[in-house]
Design an enzyme around this catalytic site. Structure first.
Site, PDB file in Angstrom:
ATOM      1  N   GLY A 146       1.957   3.093  -2.254  1.00  0.00           N
ATOM      2  CA  GLY A 146       2.983   3.176  -3.285  1.00  0.00           C
ATOM      3  C   GLY A 146       4.236   2.343  -3.014  1.00  0.00           C
ATOM      4  N   GLU A 206     -11.312   4.408  -5.844  1.00  0.00           N
ATOM      5  CA  GLU A 206     -10.381   5.205  -6.650  1.00  0.00           C
ATOM      6  C   GLU A 206     -10.601   4.941  -8.130  1.00  0.00           C
ATOM      7  OE1 GLU A 206      -6.235   4.744  -5.496  1.00  0.00           O
ATOM      8  OE2 GLU A 206      -6.882   4.267  -3.462  1.00  0.00           O
ATOM      9  N   GLU A 263      -8.765   1.058  -7.771  1.00  0.00           N
ATOM     10  CA  GLU A 263      -8.784   0.181  -6.598  1.00  0.00           C
ATOM     11  C   GLU A 263      -9.726   0.760  -5.569  1.00  0.00           C
ATOM     12  OE1 GLU A 263      -5.215  -0.074  -4.245  1.00  0.00           O
ATOM     13  OE2 GLU A 263      -5.105   2.080  -3.997  1.00  0.00           O
ATOM     14  N   SER A 279       0.849  -1.190   0.000  1.00  0.00           N
ATOM     15  CA  SER A 279       0.000   0.000   0.000  1.00  0.00           C
ATOM     16  C   SER A 279       0.881   1.235   0.000  1.00  0.00           C
ATOM     17  CB  SER A 279      -0.930  -0.005   1.212  1.00  0.00           C
ATOM     18  OG  SER A 279      -0.175  -0.107   2.387  1.00  0.00           O
ATOM     19  N   ARG A 301       4.094  10.210   6.974  1.00  0.00           N
ATOM     20  CA  ARG A 301       3.083  11.259   7.065  1.00  0.00           C
ATOM     21  C   ARG A 301       2.875  11.589   8.547  1.00  0.00           C
ATOM     22  NH1 ARG A 301      -2.065   8.965   4.914  1.00  0.00           N
ATOM     23  NH2 ARG A 301      -0.950   8.694   2.962  1.00  0.00           N
ATOM     24  N   ASP A 325      -7.140   7.832   2.801  1.00  0.00           N
ATOM     25  CA  ASP A 325      -6.278   8.950   3.213  1.00  0.00           C
ATOM     26  C   ASP A 325      -6.651  10.257   2.503  1.00  0.00           C
ATOM     27  OD1 ASP A 325      -5.186   8.048   0.802  1.00  0.00           O
ATOM     28  OD2 ASP A 325      -3.208   7.586   1.622  1.00  0.00           O
ATOM     29  N   THR A 326      -6.955  10.193   1.207  1.00  0.00           N
ATOM     30  CA  THR A 326      -7.322  11.426   0.493  1.00  0.00           C
ATOM     31  C   THR A 326      -8.626  12.023   1.046  1.00  0.00           C
ATOM     32  OG1 THR A 326      -8.595  10.273  -1.210  1.00  0.00           O
ATOM     33  CG2 THR A 326      -6.257  10.602  -1.659  1.00  0.00           C
TER      34      THR A 326
HETATM   35  N1  LIG Z   1      -2.238   1.983 -14.209  1.00  0.00           N
HETATM   36  C1  LIG Z   1      -1.908   3.199 -13.760  1.00  0.00           C
HETATM   37  N2  LIG Z   1      -1.735   4.222 -14.659  1.00  0.00           N
HETATM   38  C2  LIG Z   1      -1.379   5.452 -14.238  1.00  0.00           C
HETATM   39  N3  LIG Z   1      -1.174   5.767 -12.942  1.00  0.00           N
HETATM   40  C3  LIG Z   1      -1.332   4.811 -12.006  1.00  0.00           C
HETATM   41  C4  LIG Z   1      -1.710   3.479 -12.375  1.00  0.00           C
HETATM   42  N4  LIG Z   1      -1.782   2.750 -11.252  1.00  0.00           N
HETATM   43  C5  LIG Z   1      -1.481   3.583 -10.228  1.00  0.00           C
HETATM   44  N5  LIG Z   1      -1.209   4.825 -10.666  1.00  0.00           N
HETATM   45  C6  LIG Z   1      -0.862   6.003  -9.821  1.00  0.00           C
HETATM   46  O1  LIG Z   1      -0.267   5.564  -8.617  1.00  0.00           O
HETATM   47  C7  LIG Z   1      -1.125   5.871  -7.505  1.00  0.00           C
HETATM   48  C8  LIG Z   1      -1.059   4.748  -6.467  1.00  0.00           C
HETATM   49  O2  LIG Z   1      -1.486   3.527  -7.055  1.00  0.00           O
HETATM   50  P1  LIG Z   1      -2.540   2.578  -6.334  1.00  0.00           P
HETATM   51  O3  LIG Z   1      -2.820   1.455  -7.239  1.00  0.00           O
HETATM   52  O4  LIG Z   1      -3.681   3.387  -5.878  1.00  0.00           O
HETATM   53  O5  LIG Z   1      -1.670   2.042  -5.119  1.00  0.00           O
HETATM   54  P2  LIG Z   1      -1.839   2.178  -3.532  1.00  0.00           P
HETATM   55  O6  LIG Z   1      -2.607   0.985  -3.111  1.00  0.00           O
HETATM   56  O7  LIG Z   1      -0.442   2.137  -3.026  1.00  0.00           O
HETATM   57  O8  LIG Z   1      -2.575   3.458  -3.257  1.00  0.00           O
HETATM   58  C9  LIG Z   1      -2.495   6.088  -8.117  1.00  0.00           C
HETATM   59  O9  LIG Z   1      -3.313   6.899  -7.279  1.00  0.00           O
HETATM   60  C10 LIG Z   1      -2.128   6.743  -9.446  1.00  0.00           C
HETATM   61  O10 LIG Z   1      -1.801   8.104  -9.261  1.00  0.00           O
HETATM   62 MG   LIG Z   2      -4.471   3.951  -4.045  1.00  0.00          MG
END
Ligand SMILES: Nc1ncnc2c1ncn2[C@@H]1O[C@H](COP(=O)(O)OP(=O)(O)O)[C@@H](O)[C@H]1O
Ligand SMILES: [Mg+2]
Length: 388
Positions: free
Chosen positions: A154, A260, A272, A152, A357, A279-280
């Protein structure tokens, strides 16, 4: 449900802390768990437990010791398989054991949403070795996004631009993996116009409710700032709500979800979701009559939500640590709070590490631009003082 309820909170970060405050305002008794003691939510709760939440026996032990009416998971790193067992024994698992199980792993939820529910997502594939990464990425076409299936904020995530980079990104993904599965999802890179979180409330008695969409900006896969309401066309908003309702009703249970999505014109692409406050969504601490934490608490307890009101353009901006420290203090809060419409939540985390954070600045204004600028300036006014 007899109120006040006994709530066992699994995970005691900043989101858990705000949830505890909301639940305690409704008279609940809260036992807050985390892997270290002194975690933000533990500071607010009636009792606290420190344990490894990936360990089944430790979880069984705290559940039998505290006999909660409700288990509220706040984080993904939980041995979720035994949540079914707790649910079967009559404990309410939030939002449902099924929802928590599905969303813990990126592959499980993605298969459900894309394959079973037929909702548009980025094209994707999975890989369990470097060779499989190369094959999957070339099938999808570069650039691709690589993420551990269990991670999670990132962690372990990267954008891979070409085959020459993929070995290093696979290494990085392996180092950011949680749990015991060496598996990544490889996704088509979506060149979206903007991304949103749609906070979706599933009630025990009542229709599904949606908060106004939240826009956000991510760096290193981690949220930096968010704002609400973000502008969407009527068609895109309607589609987003339909998708959110379809997914959350399939997962089942009562509580708030953070869905999201990526938006390109009128096209909405599911990304997802979190089966809990997002958090947002901390922006709702200033933007709405009921924050996402208040909404989660009411939904979980089966209490009515007769009115959901947004006060006006609002924003949040994180305050991140930039180094390791065993103790922290804050300067500049006075400066930040001089501006009308600005507020702050300091999480009370005992220690710092790079990018951790530590606080969030909140702001409301007449326009989104002003709200974002105010939250940004406030976050810059706050300085973390580190002590080794
Ligand atoms: N397939 C994708 N194409 C473009 N940007 C992406 C993609 N997947 C993730 N991101 C970017 O990375 C961020 C974090 O990815 P996410 O899958 O939401 O992971 P986490 O579970 O860590 O939040 C997203 O909010 C988006 O900004
Ligand atoms: Mg996310």
């Amino acid at each position: 449900m007899k109120l006040p309820a006994r709530i066992l909170l699994l995970g005691s970060g900043e989101l858990g802390k705000e949830f505890v405050i909301s639940a305690k305002r409704l008279g609940c008794y809260v036992i807050a768990c985390d892997s270290y003691s002194g975690a933000p939510a533990q500071q607010m709760a009636d009792e606290h437990e420190t344990l490894d939440m990936l360990d089944e026996d430790s979880l069984r032990h705290v559940v039998s010791k505290h006999r909660p009416d409700i288990i509220v998971p706040e984080i993904e790193a939980i041995r979720t398989e035994i949540l079914n067992e707790f649910e079967d024994s009559g404990i309410q698992v939030v939002p449902s054991a099924r929802a928590v199980n599905y969303t813990m792993n990126r592959d499980k939820i993605r298969d459900l949403v894309s394959v079973e529910l037929g909702i548009r997502t980025a094209s994707f594939g999975y890989a369990e070795s470097l060779a499989e990464c190369v094959d999957t990425a070339s099938l999808i076409g570069y650039p691709v996004v690589m993420k551990p299936v269990m991670s999670s904020s990132g962690k372990g995530q990267s954008v891979v631009h070409s085959q020459s980079e993929i070995a290093k990104d696979w290494e990085y993904a392996c180092s950011g993996m949680r749990g015991d599965r060496q598996r990544v999802i490889i996704e088509e890179f979506i060149d979206f116009e903007y991304e949103i979180t749609l906070l979706t409330v599933c009630q025990k008695n009542g229709e599904v409710l949606f908060c106004a969409p939240i826009g956000h900006r991510q760096e290193r896969g981690d949220y930096q700032e968010s704002w609400q309401p973000t502008y969407m066309t009527g068609e895109a908003l309607l589609q987003a709500q339909r998708i959110a309702e379809k997914v959350t009703s399939n997962l089942g249970g009562a509580g708030l979800f953070g869905v999201e999505m990526f938006i390109k014109g009128d096209e909405v692409i599911f990304s997802e979701l979190s089966p809990r406050p997002h958090d947002t969504g901390m922006v709702t601490l200033i933007s709405q009559n009921l924050s996402e934490f208040d909404l989660h608490a009411r939904a979980v307890l089966g209490l009515p939500i007769p009115q959901l009101e947004i006060y006006g353009p609002s924003a949040s901006h994180v305050v991140l640590a930039n180094r390791h420290a065993r103790q922290v203090a804050y300067e500049g809060i006075e400066e930040a709070l001089k501006v009308p419409g600005v507020d702050i939540r300091v999480f009370g985390k005992p220690t710092a590490r790079p990018y951790r954070r530590m606080a969030v600045c909140l702001a409301r204004a007449n326009t989104l631009e002003d709200a974002r600028a105010k939250a940004d300036s406030a976050s810059k006014a706050v300085t973390i003082v580190y002590t080794d």
